[in-house]
Scaffold this active site. Sequence first.
Site, PDB file in Angstrom:
ATOM      1  N   SER A  21      -8.164  27.910  50.671  1.00 44.64           N
ATOM      2  CA  SER A  21      -8.767  27.443  51.826  1.00 44.64           C
ATOM      3  C   SER A  21      -8.121  26.293  52.430  1.00 44.64           C
ATOM      4  CB  SER A  21     -10.218  27.270  51.477  1.00 44.64           C
ATOM      5  OG  SER A  21     -11.250  27.281  52.650  1.00 44.64           O
ATOM      6  N   ASN A  22      -8.933  25.646  53.223  1.00 49.11           N
ATOM      7  CA  ASN A  22      -8.214  24.282  53.788  1.00 49.11           C
ATOM      8  C   ASN A  22      -9.284  23.289  53.973  1.00 49.11           C
ATOM      9  OD1 ASN A  22      -9.343  25.022  56.500  1.00 49.11           O
ATOM     10  ND2 ASN A  22      -7.924  26.783  56.058  1.00 49.11           N
ATOM     11  N   ARG A  23      -9.166  22.263  54.697  1.00 52.99           N
ATOM     12  CA  ARG A  23     -10.047  21.231  54.879  1.00 52.99           C
ATOM     13  C   ARG A  23     -10.964  21.466  56.067  1.00 52.99           C
ATOM     14  NH1 ARG A  23      -6.769  15.737  55.458  1.00 52.99           N
ATOM     15  NH2 ARG A  23      -8.922  15.179  55.906  1.00 52.99           N
TER      16      ARG A  23
END
Length: 215
Positions: A21-23
């Site tokens: 995933s990502n931030r």
Amino acid sequence: MKILITAGPTREFLDPVRFLSNRSTGKMGFAVATAAAEAGHSVTLVAGPVQLDTPNGVCRLDVVSALEMLDTVQRELPAYDALVMTAAVADWRPKRTAAEKLKKRDMSAVLELEPNPDILKTLLPQKGDRIFVGFAAETGDPLAEASRKLAAKGLDLMVANDVSRPDAGFEVDTNLVTLLMPDNSPVPLPLLNKLEVGRIIVDWLERKKGRTDKA
Ligand code: CTP
């Protein structure tokens, strides 16, 4: 107007407990949705996994992966005047998703990935008179990258933000963005609260829709 907004990250699962995933926290997309609902528009928010309350008057559809986000946006799009893609869609997903939690001994040091579809590019043939807005979270040279993506994705507006600053981009409540349009000079905005950025985008959508309807 009927406005479809995506927000947050997507999760690409390797097994029931692990994902890529990502931030992204979804704050920017939820702010656009809040501003659009406040201005009286009919708003649907397609949200990846985020820890945020649904803004008043907004219809929320939760998704997890990029493929689910694409399916939902594709299904909803025909009924909308504008699509605002603030979501940080994961570009890759694991080639295989295990049904059971993977054991260390069964995992290799190399993870095989396959590309996710680009949602904006996939939906470009269905654009018609609809207004498409993208967001580009960049480090390095945000304007050069964002203007390349504005053209490549056939957008009406690209919102470029420099995520290398501590007061802009991921997780924080403020953002420093520049608006890029195909036929106009870039419009840099000052450091603003994300809700204020959302209101400016909604104003821009209203003016753009007014011009499109007159043409
Ligand atoms: N986007 C999309 N589908 C994807 C990836 C991104 O629709 N699979 C949208 C995002 O929601 C955003 C815009 O495209 O509005 C730009 O996202 P970004 O991740 O910066 O674009 P990429 O094409 O993935 O660029 P990069 O080469 O930097 O990975």
